[in-house]
Design a protein around this motif. Structure first.
Motif, short mmCIF file in Angstrom:
data_model
loop_
_atom_site.label_atom_id
_atom_site.label_comp_id
_atom_site.label_asym_id
_atom_site.label_seq_id
_atom_site.Cartn_x
_atom_site.Cartn_y
_atom_site.Cartn_z
N GLY A 124 9.14 -3.41 -4.30
CA GLY A 124 8.15 -2.63 -3.56
C GLY A 124 7.03 -3.45 -2.95
N LYS A 125 7.37 -4.53 -2.25
CA LYS A 125 6.33 -5.36 -1.62
C LYS A 125 5.67 -4.58 -0.49
N THR A 126 4.35 -4.61 -0.45
CA THR A 126 3.64 -3.94 0.64
C THR A 126 3.51 -4.87 1.84
N ARG A 127 3.15 -4.29 2.98
CA ARG A 127 2.92 -5.11 4.18
C ARG A 127 1.79 -6.11 3.94
N ALA A 128 0.76 -5.67 3.24
CA ALA A 128 -0.36 -6.58 2.96
C ALA A 128 0.10 -7.75 2.09
N GLU A 129 0.93 -7.47 1.10
CA GLU A 129 1.45 -8.55 0.25
C GLU A 129 2.36 -9.49 1.04
N MET A 130 3.16 -8.93 1.92
CA MET A 130 4.02 -9.77 2.76
C MET A 130 3.19 -10.71 3.63
N ARG A 131 2.14 -10.15 4.26
CA ARG A 131 1.27 -10.99 5.11
C ARG A 131 0.60 -12.08 4.28
N GLN A 132 0.12 -11.70 3.11
CA GLN A 132 -0.55 -12.65 2.22
C GLN A 132 0.39 -13.81 1.87
N ALA A 133 1.64 -13.49 1.53
CA ALA A 133 2.60 -14.52 1.13
C ALA A 133 3.03 -15.38 2.32
N LEU A 134 3.20 -14.75 3.48
CA LEU A 134 3.57 -15.51 4.68
C LEU A 134 2.46 -16.46 5.10
N GLN A 135 1.24 -16.00 4.95
CA GLN A 135 0.09 -16.80 5.35
C GLN A 135 0.00 -18.11 4.58
N VAL A 136 0.31 -18.06 3.27
CA VAL A 136 0.22 -19.28 2.47
C VAL A 136 1.49 -20.11 2.50
N GLY A 137 2.59 -19.54 3.03
CA GLY A 137 3.82 -20.30 3.17
C GLY A 137 4.67 -20.41 1.93
N ILE A 138 4.96 -19.27 1.29
CA ILE A 138 5.78 -19.31 0.07
C ILE A 138 7.20 -19.75 0.39
N GLY A 139 7.92 -20.16 -0.67
CA GLY A 139 9.25 -20.71 -0.49
C GLY A 139 10.30 -19.69 -0.12
N CYS A 140 10.24 -18.48 -0.70
CA CYS A 140 11.30 -17.49 -0.45
C CYS A 140 10.86 -16.10 -0.87
N PHE A 141 11.29 -15.12 -0.10
CA PHE A 141 11.21 -13.71 -0.50
C PHE A 141 12.59 -13.29 -1.01
N ASN A 142 12.66 -12.78 -2.25
CA ASN A 142 13.89 -12.16 -2.73
C ASN A 142 13.85 -10.70 -2.32
N VAL A 143 14.66 -10.34 -1.34
CA VAL A 143 14.60 -9.01 -0.72
C VAL A 143 15.58 -8.07 -1.41
N GLU A 144 15.13 -6.82 -1.62
CA GLU A 144 15.89 -5.90 -2.45
C GLU A 144 16.53 -4.73 -1.70
N SER A 145 16.25 -4.58 -0.40
CA SER A 145 16.82 -3.45 0.34
C SER A 145 16.83 -3.77 1.83
N ARG A 146 17.67 -3.05 2.55
CA ARG A 146 17.72 -3.18 4.01
C ARG A 146 16.38 -2.79 4.62
N ALA A 147 15.77 -1.74 4.08
CA ALA A 147 14.48 -1.29 4.62
C ALA A 147 13.42 -2.37 4.45
N GLU A 148 13.43 -3.07 3.30
CA GLU A 148 12.46 -4.14 3.08
C GLU A 148 12.70 -5.28 4.07
N LEU A 149 13.94 -5.61 4.34
CA LEU A 149 14.26 -6.65 5.34
C LEU A 149 13.62 -6.31 6.68
N ASP A 150 13.76 -5.06 7.10
CA ASP A 150 13.26 -4.66 8.42
C ASP A 150 11.73 -4.74 8.48
N VAL A 151 11.07 -4.31 7.42
CA VAL A 151 9.60 -4.38 7.40
C VAL A 151 9.14 -5.83 7.37
N LEU A 152 9.77 -6.66 6.56
CA LEU A 152 9.39 -8.07 6.50
C LEU A 152 9.62 -8.75 7.85
N ASP A 153 10.70 -8.43 8.50
CA ASP A 153 10.97 -8.97 9.85
C ASP A 153 9.85 -8.59 10.81
#
Length: 431
Positions: free
Chosen positions: A117-146
């Motif tokens: 259940g990653k939120t958009r704010a959490e995704m932005r936060q993690a992208l901003q710092v440059g984390i190594g990988c997102f372990n994605v759990e659903s097709r819907a999450e893939l689309d939002v992260l994209d």
């Protein structure tokens, strides 16, 4: 040395022992720590944590790998710091855990972000710092992260978590690899999901992920899951999508009862790597996310006996630790060994007790039917309390969370002060 209650040292977790008839963590007597810091009190052995990590490092020696500690097991900063300084990355499941990870100096590219259940704010936060990988759990999450990554002008590194429908033979609340669980993408949908991810401008496919549960004490479920993940890798790559790393999650159990026999981490990985080599994937980078197996047996919770309450059907031993400190028994009917900090004489009479806390719930119990020779004022140690205790602790009944101490040889460091009522009410406002 054998205790006066007949409990040999060999049944205690490593780095906990009776010395001069008193329980110690490494070289520090637990009685002294309770007197200095009060109870309930969590005490951890730094040597036990590093020894558990070393088994994984031995098992993966000579292979390209990344061990990311699953910090949900215990996210206390000094414990994170200990593991990061020993070479670990960190596996996070929230924006708050990301901030804790960064606070202890882990390199962002050694952070893996898991969770359904990653939120958009959490995704932005993690992208901003440059984390190594997102372990994605659903097709819907893939689309939002994209979408979030494209808005930021970035590409998110992703792996997709496969649900292999493997029974981990563990408690249903901590089983995560069956079709009935909320985690991951079903095996039959994996190839199409990877094709979709590879076509998204905001995503960069880097790996594949699998995690089948927690407190696993057999090798078989891991081998079954590995085979199904490798089957998926073959199909994904046949569809034209390259997989750089294979993430096998964590979940290795520990010995809670003194007679459990989970495989040692190095032995487990020897078996898994043999299977990996036999399948032709020995050159792939391996990622793993152990949690409980690194810290679980490194911790004990000290608690004082408040009252003895004999009864017609049950004898209750009331202590000052409660379900808000040690939630696992109430949540999972979990077993923790309970031993005296200073055992009484061998001829002291013992009684069978239910060890319970002061919280106003019948579910507030720490151990059922334990034979103990104790008096009011004695100290008990609840063993194997390093994982999923402090990280799940609450303020129920306006109880402050316990203090924590990390022992290093003969030194003891207070790593978390006891929480006061003022700490709890700091953010509250009267009308």
């Amino acid at each position: 040395m054998t205790t006066t209650a007949g409990l040999p040292d060999s049944t205690l977790p490593p780095f906990f022992s009776y010395q001069d008839q008193a329980l110690h963590a490494e070289g520090v007597p637990l009685q002294r720590l309770a007197e200095e810091h009060g109870t309930p009190l969590f005490v951890y052995s730094r040597a036990a944590i590093l020894d558990a990590l070393a088994a994984y490092q031995r098992g993966l020696a000579g292979r390209e790998h990344l061990i990311c500690y699953a910090m949900k097991a215990n996210s206390s900063l000094a414990i994170l710091q200990t593991l990061v300084q020993a070479g670990c990355g960190l596996d996070i499941v929230s924006g708050g855990e990301l901030e804790r990870a960064l606070a202890v100096g882990v390199s962002p590219d050694k952070i893996i972000f898991s969770g359904v259940g990653k939120t958009r704010a959490e995704m932005r936060q993690a992208l901003q710092v440059g984390i190594g990988c997102f372990n994605v759990e659903s097709r819907a999450e893939l689309d939002v992260l994209d979408e979030v990554a494209r808005e930021m002008g970035l590409r998110a590194p992703v792996s997709v978590r496969v649900n292999p429908n493997v029974d981990a033979k563990t408690h249903p609340y901590i089983s995560t690899g069956l079709k009935g669980n909320k985690f991951g993408i079903a095996q039959e949908d994996v190839v199409e999901t990877y094709r979709h991810a590879a076509a998204c401008a905001g995503l960069r496919v880097v790996g594949i992920d699998c995690h089948i549960g927690s407190q696993i004490t057999q090798t078989g479920p891991y081998l079954d899951a590995m085979d199904r993940v490798l089957d998926a890798v073959e199909s994904i790559e046949a569809a034209g999508v390259k997989i750089e790393h294979i993430d096998f999650g964590g979940g290795l159990g520990i010995d809670y009862q003194g007679n459990d026999n989970p495989p040692a981490a190095d032995a487990l990985w020897q078996a898994l790597l043999q299977r990996l080599d036999a399948r032709g994937f020995g050159d792939r980078k391996i990622c793993i996310e152990p949690g409980r197996s690194l810290v679980g047996n490194a911790g004990a919770c000290l608690t004082e006996v408040l009252f003895l309450k004999p009864g017609e059907q049950k004898n209750f031993l009331i202590v000052d630790a409660a379900m808000n400190d040690l939630p696992r028994p109430a949540m999972y009917q979990a077993f923790h060994r309970i031993v005296p900090v200073q055992p009484r004489a061998a001829d002291a009479s013992s009684t069978v007790w239910d060890v319970v806390g002061p919280v106003c719930e019948s579910g507030d119990w720490i151990g059922r039917d334990r034979e103990l020779a104790v008096h009011s004022g004695d100290l008990l140690a609840v063993l194997s309390a390093g994982a999923y205790c402090m990280s799940m602790a609450s303020n129920y009944n306006t109880r402050g969370r316990a203090a924590e101490v990390l022992v290093d040889g003969t030194q003891a460091h207070l790593i978390r002060a006891r929480e006061s009522v003022a700490d709890q009410t700091r953010l509250e406002r009267l009308l």
